[in-house]
Write a protein that holds these residues in place. Structure first.
Motif, PDB file in Angstrom:
ATOM      1  N   UNK A  37     -18.682 -50.409  12.512  1.00 14.79           N
ATOM      2  CA  UNK A  37     -18.706 -49.076  11.915  1.00 14.79           C
ATOM      3  C   UNK A  37     -20.112 -48.737  11.427  1.00 14.79           C
ATOM      4  N   UNK A  38     -20.516 -47.496  11.610  1.00 18.53           N
ATOM      5  CA  UNK A  38     -21.783 -47.015  11.062  1.00 18.53           C
ATOM      6  C   UNK A  38     -21.602 -45.571  10.625  1.00 18.53           C
ATOM      7  N   UNK A  39     -22.341 -45.204   9.603  1.00 20.15           N
ATOM      8  CA  UNK A  39     -22.250 -43.829   9.111  1.00 20.15           C
ATOM      9  C   UNK A  39     -23.595 -43.404   8.561  1.00 20.15           C
ATOM     10  N   UNK A  40     -23.817 -42.094   8.594  1.00 23.39           N
ATOM     11  CA  UNK A  40     -25.036 -41.512   8.071  1.00 23.39           C
ATOM     12  C   UNK A  40     -24.708 -40.752   6.798  1.00 23.39           C
ATOM     13  N   UNK A  41     -25.467 -40.985   5.752  1.00 18.70           N
ATOM     14  CA  UNK A  41     -25.193 -40.368   4.457  1.00 18.70           C
ATOM     15  C   UNK A  41     -25.287 -38.865   4.459  1.00 18.70           C
ATOM     16  N   UNK A  42     -25.946 -38.301   5.454  1.00 19.55           N
ATOM     17  CA  UNK A  42     -26.046 -36.843   5.543  1.00 19.55           C
ATOM     18  C   UNK A  42     -24.831 -36.245   6.239  1.00 19.55           C
ATOM     19  N   UNK A  43     -23.847 -37.079   6.547  1.00 22.99           N
ATOM     20  CA  UNK A  43     -22.603 -36.671   7.211  1.00 22.99           C
ATOM     21  C   UNK A  43     -22.826 -36.246   8.652  1.00 22.99           C
ATOM     22  N   UNK A  44     -23.962 -36.642   9.251  1.00 23.01           N
ATOM     23  CA  UNK A  44     -24.203 -36.335  10.663  1.00 23.01           C
ATOM     24  C   UNK A  44     -23.199 -37.058  11.540  1.00 23.01           C
ATOM     25  N   UNK A  45     -22.880 -38.281  11.195  1.00 23.57           N
ATOM     26  CA  UNK A  45     -21.889 -39.015  11.976  1.00 23.57           C
ATOM     27  C   UNK A  45     -21.249 -40.098  11.121  1.00 23.57           C
ATOM     28  N   UNK A  46     -20.045 -40.468  11.503  1.00 21.23           N
ATOM     29  CA  UNK A  46     -19.306 -41.573  10.899  1.00 21.23           C
ATOM     30  C   UNK A  46     -18.510 -42.187  12.044  1.00 21.23           C
ATOM     31  N   UNK A  47     -19.073 -43.238  12.660  1.00 20.36           N
ATOM     32  CA  UNK A  47     -18.494 -43.803  13.873  1.00 20.36           C
ATOM     33  C   UNK A  47     -17.801 -45.124  13.578  1.00 20.36           C
ATOM     34  N   UNK A  48     -16.525 -45.194  13.982  1.00 19.48           N
ATOM     35  CA  UNK A  48     -15.730 -46.404  13.806  1.00 19.48           C
ATOM     36  C   UNK A  48     -15.150 -46.804  15.151  1.00 19.48           C
ATOM     37  N   UNK A  49     -15.478 -48.007  15.583  1.00 21.15           N
ATOM     38  CA  UNK A  49     -14.955 -48.531  16.845  1.00 21.15           C
ATOM     39  C   UNK A  49     -14.279 -49.862  16.606  1.00 21.15           C
ATOM     40  N   UNK A  50     -13.093 -50.047  17.172  1.00 20.59           N
ATOM     41  CA  UNK A  50     -12.408 -51.337  17.155  1.00 20.59           C
ATOM     42  C   UNK A  50     -12.533 -51.929  18.547  1.00 20.59           C
ATOM     43  N   UNK A  51     -13.147 -53.122  18.617  1.00 23.64           N
ATOM     44  CA  UNK A  51     -13.477 -53.734  19.904  1.00 23.64           C
ATOM     45  C   UNK A  51     -13.006 -55.180  19.927  1.00 23.64           C
ATOM     46  N   UNK A  52     -12.977 -55.744  21.126  1.00 21.12           N
ATOM     47  CA  UNK A  52     -12.619 -57.145  21.305  1.00 21.12           C
ATOM     48  C   UNK A  52     -13.830 -58.025  20.984  1.00 21.12           C
ATOM     49  N   UNK A  53     -13.574 -59.176  20.356  1.00 19.14           N
ATOM     50  CA  UNK A  53     -14.664 -60.089  20.049  1.00 19.14           C
ATOM     51  C   UNK A  53     -14.150 -61.467  19.699  1.00 19.14           C
ATOM     52  N   UNK A  54     -15.076 -62.343  19.408  1.00 17.43           N
ATOM     53  CA  UNK A  54     -14.676 -63.703  19.058  1.00 17.43           C
ATOM     54  C   UNK A  54     -15.825 -64.506  18.488  1.00 17.43           C
ATOM     55  N   UNK A  55     -15.491 -65.709  18.038  1.00 12.02           N
ATOM     56  CA  UNK A  55     -16.499 -66.599  17.471  1.00 12.02           C
ATOM     57  C   UNK A  55     -16.106 -68.049  17.699  1.00 12.02           C
ATOM     58  N   UNK A  56     -17.093 -68.909  17.620  1.00 16.34           N
ATOM     59  CA  UNK A  56     -16.882 -70.345  17.562  1.00 16.34           C
ATOM     60  C   UNK A  56     -17.194 -70.810  16.153  1.00 16.34           C
ATOM     61  N   UNK A  57     -16.532 -71.853  15.707  1.00 15.30           N
ATOM     62  CA  UNK A  57     -16.739 -72.308  14.329  1.00 15.30           C
ATOM     63  C   UNK A  57     -16.794 -73.825  14.280  1.00 15.30           C
ATOM     64  N   UNK A  58     -17.518 -74.323  13.274  1.00 17.39           N
ATOM     65  CA  UNK A  58     -17.541 -75.736  12.951  1.00 17.39           C
ATOM     66  C   UNK A  58     -17.518 -75.844  11.435  1.00 17.39           C
ATOM     67  N   UNK A  59     -16.661 -76.709  10.915  1.00 19.71           N
ATOM     68  CA  UNK A  59     -16.575 -76.839   9.462  1.00 19.71           C
ATOM     69  C   UNK A  59     -16.160 -78.221   9.028  1.00 19.71           C
ATOM     70  N   UNK A  60     -16.143 -78.392   7.723  1.00 22.55           N
ATOM     71  CA  UNK A  60     -15.720 -79.653   7.112  1.00 22.55           C
ATOM     72  C   UNK A  60     -14.820 -79.326   5.926  1.00 22.55           C
ATOM     73  N   UNK A  61     -13.609 -79.895   5.931  1.00 21.97           N
ATOM     74  CA  UNK A  61     -12.760 -79.845   4.747  1.00 21.97           C
ATOM     75  C   UNK A  61     -13.175 -80.999   3.850  1.00 21.97           C
TER      76      UNK A  61
END
Length: 198
Positions: A37-61
């Motif tokens: 999502x991005x928006x301009x404070x002057x109200x020129x635009x307010x764009x919201x897109x829902x897209x496919x994505x993913x991540x890889x993770x490594x962690x320690x409990x």
């Protein structure tokens, strides 16, 4: 931001010194919907897109209640068309996050032997990229920003080595993309997870 990272480090260090013998590493993936999502404070635009994505993770409990995690991922591209009044000519604006890297502390609670809930706190660095067609300089952006991250999820153990789950994360909230601070961006994700425990 520095206070957040110091706080996460203190939690982790405290847990590590208390129960270092309980370290349990894991690695996995998360795949699902991401909001760019991005928006301009002057109200020129307010764009919201829902897209496919993913991540890889490594962690320690570190123990049953505290952990740390590093993840890196990318998301798809979302489009929106604008009339000539917005950018001076009719254009289609495309936005994405080329990559993101998150460094997180994890607070978790074992509800049962096979299921646990968790909350994540930390920070994310992400590269926002916006292009336009036809090319309009006023619509374009390319910035790498860092901000506060938080979220929650659940994890169910299928076997001793494999678990599945779901989570929601707010990676960035209203980070400033231009010098005046009028253009701001957000990044969130709602994904399914698959984790291997070692």
């Amino acid at each position: 931001m520095k206070r957040v990272l110091v706080g996460v480090a203190m939690i982790v260090a405290g847990g590590a010194s208390a129960q270092a013998q309980d370290f349990k590493p894991y690695a996995g993936v998360g795949i699902g919907a991401f909001g760019v999502e991005s928006k301009d404070g002057t109200a020129a635009y307010n764009q919201k897109n829902t897209v496919f994505g993913g991540y890889g993770k490594f962690g320690v409990d570190i123990n049953d209640y505290v952990g740390v995690e590093l993840r890196g991922g990318t998301v798809g591209t979302g489009d929106k068309s604008y009339a000539a009044a917005t950018f001076g000519t009719a254009t289609t604006r495309s936005q994405t996050t080329d990559y993101f890297v998150s460094y997180l502390g994890k607070l978790q609670y074992p509800v049962s032997q096979d299921f646990r809930l968790y909350a994540m706190l930390g920070a994310t660095t992400a590269k926002f990229k916006v292009t336009s067609s036809p090319n309009v300089a006023a619509a374009n952006l390319s910035k790498t920003k860092t901000g506060f991250s938080y979220g929650f999820g659940g994890d169910f153990s299928v076997t001793d080595q494999l678990s599945v789950g779901a989570e929601w994360m707010q990676y960035l909230t209203d980070v400033k993309l231009n010098a005046t601070g009028t253009t701001k961006a957000r990044l969130w994700g709602a994904v399914g997870t698959l984790t291997m425990h070692f």
